[in-house]
Scaffold this motif. Structure first.
Motif, mmCIF file in Angstrom:
data_model
loop_
_atom_site.group_PDB
_atom_site.id
_atom_site.type_symbol
_atom_site.label_atom_id
_atom_site.label_comp_id
_atom_site.label_asym_id
_atom_site.label_seq_id
_atom_site.Cartn_x
_atom_site.Cartn_y
_atom_site.Cartn_z
ATOM 1 N N TYR A 37 0.823 -1.208 0.000
ATOM 2 C CA TYR A 37 0.000 0.000 0.000
ATOM 3 C C TYR A 37 0.861 1.263 0.000
ATOM 4 C CZ TYR A 37 -3.412 3.483 1.479
ATOM 5 O OH TYR A 37 -4.196 4.614 1.559
ATOM 6 N N VAL A 38 1.811 1.333 0.913
ATOM 7 C CA VAL A 38 2.646 2.533 1.035
ATOM 8 C C VAL A 38 3.505 2.714 -0.211
ATOM 9 C CG1 VAL A 38 4.494 3.621 2.366
ATOM 10 C CG2 VAL A 38 2.639 2.437 3.558
ATOM 11 N N GLY A 39 3.952 1.631 -0.823
ATOM 12 C CA GLY A 39 4.846 1.715 -1.971
ATOM 13 C C GLY A 39 4.157 1.983 -3.289
ATOM 14 N N THR A 40 2.843 2.150 -3.265
ATOM 15 C CA THR A 40 2.079 2.392 -4.492
ATOM 16 C C THR A 40 1.404 3.757 -4.428
ATOM 17 O OG1 THR A 40 1.620 0.028 -4.746
ATOM 18 C CG2 THR A 40 0.204 1.550 -5.956
ATOM 19 N N GLU A 93 -7.072 5.597 -0.343
ATOM 20 C CA GLU A 93 -7.710 4.826 0.721
ATOM 21 C C GLU A 93 -9.000 4.161 0.224
ATOM 22 O OE1 GLU A 93 -6.586 7.904 1.107
ATOM 23 O OE2 GLU A 93 -4.987 7.680 2.604
ATOM 24 N N ARG A 94 -9.808 4.922 -0.529
ATOM 25 C CA ARG A 94 -11.049 4.364 -1.040
ATOM 26 C C ARG A 94 -10.779 3.262 -2.069
ATOM 27 N NH1 ARG A 94 -15.389 4.512 1.660
ATOM 28 N NH2 ARG A 94 -16.475 4.042 -0.291
ATOM 29 N N LEU A 95 -9.705 3.398 -2.806
ATOM 30 C CA LEU A 95 -9.328 2.364 -3.773
ATOM 31 C C LEU A 95 -8.925 1.085 -3.043
ATOM 32 C CD1 LEU A 95 -8.776 1.427 -6.629
ATOM 33 C CD2 LEU A 95 -6.677 2.778 -6.631
ATOM 34 N N ALA A 96 -8.141 1.219 -1.984
ATOM 35 C CA ALA A 96 -7.752 0.047 -1.189
ATOM 36 C C ALA A 96 -8.982 -0.603 -0.561
ATOM 37 C CB ALA A 96 -6.759 0.458 -0.109
ATOM 38 N N LEU A 97 -9.896 0.219 -0.061
ATOM 39 C CA LEU A 97 -11.118 -0.306 0.537
ATOM 40 C C LEU A 97 -11.943 -1.066 -0.498
ATOM 41 C CD1 LEU A 97 -13.080 -0.537 2.907
ATOM 42 C CD2 LEU A 97 -13.995 1.703 2.282
ATOM 43 N N ARG A 99 -2.924 -3.191 7.025
ATOM 44 C CA ARG A 99 -4.099 -2.386 7.338
ATOM 45 C C ARG A 99 -3.808 -1.182 8.226
ATOM 46 N NH1 ARG A 99 -3.918 -7.110 9.774
ATOM 47 N NH2 ARG A 99 -4.174 -7.326 12.022
ATOM 48 N N ALA A 100 -2.759 -1.262 9.039
ATOM 49 C CA ALA A 100 -2.450 -0.139 9.921
ATOM 50 C C ALA A 100 -2.091 1.115 9.127
ATOM 51 C CB ALA A 100 -1.307 -0.512 10.859
ATOM 52 N N ALA A 101 -1.636 0.944 7.893
ATOM 53 C CA ALA A 101 -1.238 2.094 7.070
ATOM 54 C C ALA A 101 -2.411 2.710 6.313
ATOM 55 C CB ALA A 101 -0.160 1.665 6.077
ATOM 56 N N ILE A 102 -3.575 2.058 6.346
ATOM 57 C CA ILE A 102 -4.721 2.516 5.555
ATOM 58 C C ILE A 102 -5.679 3.278 6.458
ATOM 59 C CG2 ILE A 102 -6.608 1.808 4.040
ATOM 60 C CD1 ILE A 102 -5.001 -0.757 3.475
ATOM 61 N N ASP A 103 -5.862 4.536 6.185
ATOM 62 C CA ASP A 103 -6.696 5.396 7.031
ATOM 63 C C ASP A 103 -8.151 5.312 6.567
ATOM 64 O OD1 ASP A 103 -7.524 7.221 8.891
ATOM 65 O OD2 ASP A 103 -6.894 8.987 7.742
ATOM 66 N N ALA A 104 -8.745 4.140 6.777
ATOM 67 C CA ALA A 104 -10.142 3.929 6.404
ATOM 68 C C ALA A 104 -10.655 2.718 7.171
ATOM 69 C CB ALA A 104 -10.271 3.688 4.897
ATOM 70 N N PRO A 105 -11.941 2.691 7.532
ATOM 71 C CA PRO A 105 -12.505 1.505 8.187
ATOM 72 C C PRO A 105 -12.546 0.339 7.212
ATOM 73 C CG PRO A 105 -14.238 3.084 7.671
ATOM 74 C CD PRO A 105 -12.946 3.765 7.360
ATOM 75 N N LEU A 106 -12.028 -0.797 7.616
ATOM 76 C CA LEU A 106 -11.899 -1.944 6.723
ATOM 77 C C LEU A 106 -12.851 -3.054 7.141
ATOM 78 C CD1 LEU A 106 -7.992 -2.115 6.470
ATOM 79 C CD2 LEU A 106 -9.593 -0.840 5.027
ATOM 80 N N PRO A 107 -13.295 -3.877 6.193
ATOM 81 C CA PRO A 107 -14.179 -5.000 6.548
ATOM 82 C C PRO A 107 -13.454 -6.003 7.433
ATOM 83 C CG PRO A 107 -13.490 -5.134 4.246
ATOM 84 C CD PRO A 107 -13.044 -3.795 4.746
ATOM 85 N N ALA A 108 -14.201 -6.610 8.335
ATOM 86 C CA ALA A 108 -13.617 -7.603 9.239
ATOM 87 C C ALA A 108 -13.171 -8.821 8.449
ATOM 88 C CB ALA A 108 -14.629 -8.008 10.299
#
Length: 219
Positions: free
Chosen positions: A25-28, A52-56, A111-120
């Motif tokens: 995530y961070v490297g892209t 973030e929305r793309l990762a989500l 996931r710790a690097a993604i500032d968005a609520p993620l699915p369980a």
């Protein structure tokens, strides 16, 4: 127009998934995804707003892969333990071959690097495996000493632990071989009358899931 937008969105999603899997995530960056997809940054922001929305979106697609696959096995006429083992191989192949599934696994690890609520994650797998082991207990397939819910946690943990190690060692290239060996070990404890090799051979012959249902119905 809507169909074209959906096609573009999916194309961008898969391009981003390839990069997230390879670089993390961070490297892209959005610029990287633009170069990979051949689309402008503006087109990416139009569909996804930000990284973030793309990762989500990739994680949501990752999780959306499983219900249909699970349903195919749940609705087959196979014995419950064969459903469980067959399903595990299909999931393993998805983690190895599907770019969105692969990317979802890496994004979840980061996931710790993604500032968005993620699915369980994992919760649904505990429930699915517990249900299959309960079916196995009802049909007499399961070792009576096994508690289905407790055994399900062990099976799921072993399965995803295998994936973590396989990914680190060879990018999951040999995941099916490793999973075969894992089931040889686990089935000795799970089966009421242990014969892991025979069960695994039946699953091998019946893969993928459509033939699985047909073979079990004809057995």
């Amino acid at each position: 127009m809507q169909a074209r937008a959906r096609t573009t969105r999916r194309y961008l999603l898969e391009a981003a998934a390839r990069l997230f899997h390879e670089r993390g995530y961070v490297g892209t960056s959005i610029s990287d995804i633009s170069a990979e997809s051949g689309r402008t940054s503006g087109a990416i922001y139009f569909h996804f707003v930000n990284k973030e929305r793309l990762a989500l979106a990739i994680l949501e697609e990752h999780h959306a892969t499983w219900p249909g696959l699970i349903g195919t096995y749940m609705n087959s006429d196979c014995p419950a333990l064969e459903k469980l083992v067959g399903l595990s191989f299909e999931v393993a192949r998805a983690f190895r071959d599907d770019p969105v599934v692969r990317a979802g696994a890496r994004l979840w690890a980061e996931r710790a690097a993604i500032d968005a609520p993620l699915p369980a994650s994992f919760v649904g797998w505990f429930e699915t495996v517990t249900e299959l082991l309960e079916q196995a207990a009802e049909s007499g397939e399961l070792n009576p000493a096994m508690n289905p819910a407790v055994a399900a946690r062990g099976v799921v943990s072993a399965f995803f632990g295998l994936h973590t190690i396989s990914d680190a060692l060879d990018g999951r290239e040999h995941i099916e071989s490793g999973l075969h060996d894992l089931w040889l070990l686990l089935l000795h404890g799970l089966q009421a009358d242990p014969d892991p090799a025979a069960l695994l051979e039946r699953v091998r012959r019946s893969s993928p899931p459509e033939p699985l249902a047909r073979v079990c119905a004809d057995a």
